[in-house]
Design a protein around this motif. Sequence first.
Motif, short mmCIF file in Angstrom:
data_model
loop_
_atom_site.label_atom_id
_atom_site.label_comp_id
_atom_site.label_asym_id
_atom_site.label_seq_id
_atom_site.Cartn_x
_atom_site.Cartn_y
_atom_site.Cartn_z
N ALA A 254 0.90 -1.10 0.08
CA ALA A 254 -0.08 0.01 0.05
C ALA A 254 0.94 1.38 0.00
N MET A 255 2.10 1.28 0.67
CA MET A 255 2.87 2.36 0.54
C MET A 255 3.44 2.69 -0.78
N PHE A 256 3.83 1.67 -1.53
CA PHE A 256 4.14 1.86 -2.85
C PHE A 256 2.92 2.18 -3.80
N LEU A 257 2.00 1.61 -3.60
CA LEU A 257 0.91 1.83 -4.62
C LEU A 257 0.18 3.09 -4.31
N PHE A 258 0.18 3.78 -3.10
CA PHE A 258 -0.63 4.95 -2.67
C PHE A 258 0.47 6.02 -2.22
N GLY A 259 1.90 5.91 -2.44
CA GLY A 259 2.64 6.78 -2.13
C GLY A 259 2.98 7.38 -0.76
N LEU A 260 2.64 6.34 0.14
CA LEU A 260 2.45 6.81 1.53
C LEU A 260 3.95 6.85 2.15
N THR A 261 4.17 7.86 2.75
CA THR A 261 5.71 8.12 3.47
C THR A 261 5.37 8.78 4.85
N GLY A 262 6.41 9.10 5.38
CA GLY A 262 6.48 9.87 6.86
C GLY A 262 5.52 9.60 7.57
N GLY A 263 4.65 10.41 8.18
CA GLY A 263 3.45 9.92 9.26
C GLY A 263 2.38 9.17 8.55
N ASP A 264 2.17 9.31 7.43
CA ASP A 264 1.31 8.58 6.74
C ASP A 264 1.64 6.98 6.80
N ALA A 265 2.95 6.76 6.55
CA ALA A 265 3.18 5.24 6.39
C ALA A 265 3.39 4.95 7.91
N THR A 266 4.01 5.64 9.01
CA THR A 266 3.77 5.24 10.16
C THR A 266 2.38 4.76 10.70
N ALA A 267 1.41 5.63 10.48
CA ALA A 267 0.05 5.66 10.98
C ALA A 267 -0.41 4.28 10.27
N LEU A 268 -0.04 3.92 8.97
CA LEU A 268 -0.71 2.66 8.59
C LEU A 268 -0.15 1.52 9.24
N ILE A 269 1.15 1.59 9.69
CA ILE A 269 1.98 0.51 10.22
C ILE A 269 1.37 0.46 11.69
N GLY A 270 1.10 1.57 12.36
CA GLY A 270 0.54 1.58 13.90
C GLY A 270 -0.82 0.94 13.85
N GLY A 271 -1.58 1.57 12.98
CA GLY A 271 -3.06 1.16 13.03
C GLY A 271 -3.35 -0.43 12.48
N THR A 272 -2.28 -1.05 11.85
CA THR A 272 -2.34 -2.52 11.59
C THR A 272 -2.01 -3.13 12.60
N ALA A 273 -1.04 -2.68 13.57
CA ALA A 273 -0.63 -3.46 14.70
C ALA A 273 -1.65 -3.38 15.60
N VAL A 274 -2.45 -2.34 15.73
CA VAL A 274 -3.69 -2.27 16.68
C VAL A 274 -4.77 -3.39 16.23
N LEU A 275 -4.98 -3.24 15.13
CA LEU A 275 -6.11 -4.40 14.59
C LEU A 275 -5.66 -5.69 14.73
N MET A 276 -4.31 -5.98 14.49
CA MET A 276 -3.90 -7.27 14.70
C MET A 276 -3.95 -7.73 16.19
#
Length: 461
Positions: A254-276
């Motif tokens: 998703a980071m590559f497809l949507f160009g997520l970097t910096g805070g957006d990429a960190t938020a995606l990782i953090g949200g995934t960890a919470v959901l898991m």
Amino acid sequence: MIELTLVHWVYVIVVLVVLGTMILRRDTLIPCILGIFIMGLAANQGIVGAIGGIFNSFVVAGIELIGIIFIISVIVSMSKLLEDLGANQLMVKPITKLIKTPNQAFWFIGMVMLLVSWFFWPSPATALVGAVLLPVGLKVGLPAIGAAVAINLFGHGLALSSDLVIQGALTITASTAGVAVTELSRKGLPLFAVMAVVTITTAYIMLKRDIKNGTLEVTNDLMDREHKEDRKTSPVARIAAYIVPLAFGMDILAMFLFGLTGGDATALIGGTAVLMLIVLCVLEYKSKALEHITNYIKSGFVFGIEIFGPIIPIAAFFYMGDLNSFVKVMGAGGLPATSQGILADLGTALASVAPMNRPTVAIMEMGISGLTGLDGSGFSGLSLSGAIAKVFGTAINGSVAVLAALGQIGAIWVGGGTIVPWSLIPAAAICNVSPMELARRNFIPVIVGLICTTIVAMFLI
């Protein structure tokens, strides 16, 4: 010529005091806190304003760092659950079948440590990789000290200094250097690569030489660890072993497809960890999931605050070098109307009176940053590394991001757990080797790497 006020000189003096304190291997919180107080007095805030400035500076630093504290906390919360389930061993075990020789063991342990550290932080990764892969390495002829070297250099060296996924180190350094996290990561990538290739290759060659000469032998009671530490894993562990890597793999996509970097990429990782964490808690504990997830979140945030608690007061002082942070805490008093911030002013003044050039500032950046690592905490010096990078970069009209990346490498490779004995205890303990022996083994490769990286930086600044 920039007009330097009393506030500027207080800042410089406190920085020198902080450096001296670090050289003596003492904690720097008191000098940093007193520095904020004295700066408040110098900025005509009065006793009350200077005292309040201490707390307000903590708030400013906390706001800057809160995202990183949160991401590390939730990652550790999920890691603790995976450990309790036994899923961490299941995720790594398939790789053990591919290890047949000491050479393969060294590189496999290192690469797994790198990947796990990028996503889960080196501290929990050390226990995971050491417990699962060390017995396999010993079985195929890799000495325990060789496994410890791989764990240190790939995890606490390369993974922590580059920090491409969680971006905790990058955020701290970039914020005090006044550059974007993405710029620091992109421009620092060649330096991260040079440091890694030179250091790890040198360590590997020295290790091979000593194994061939018979200097290192596999005589360790950890040979049978895999049998001693085998334990029954939860049925949910098998599910976790598949869905957790899959989830984070999709994050990378998703980071590559949507160009997520910096805070957006960190938020995606953090949200995934919470959901898991939620999904696995519900599967494992069912009706008691509500209570268990609270305990895991609590333990994760205890870890996060424990790591960043001492860093916030240090960062608070160095953030005062930035104009916006200074004005938020101290107001506009104490600085000239034309000021661009304490650090920018010092850099401009330095450029006008001292013969500064790229080789000089690269050596000074690496030297000072390396000194900050002597306290054994690679993160405590990041704020200073970013601050002086802004000063030196401004002085020579060069790349602040490259200098900041160089300083980050120096601070973390020295203090993050590769050559300072008192920071090597976790890796040394898991591999049952002496921290002093591990520090001696790492010393030459790391120093060679730092020298080569500094030389390369001279051409990139």
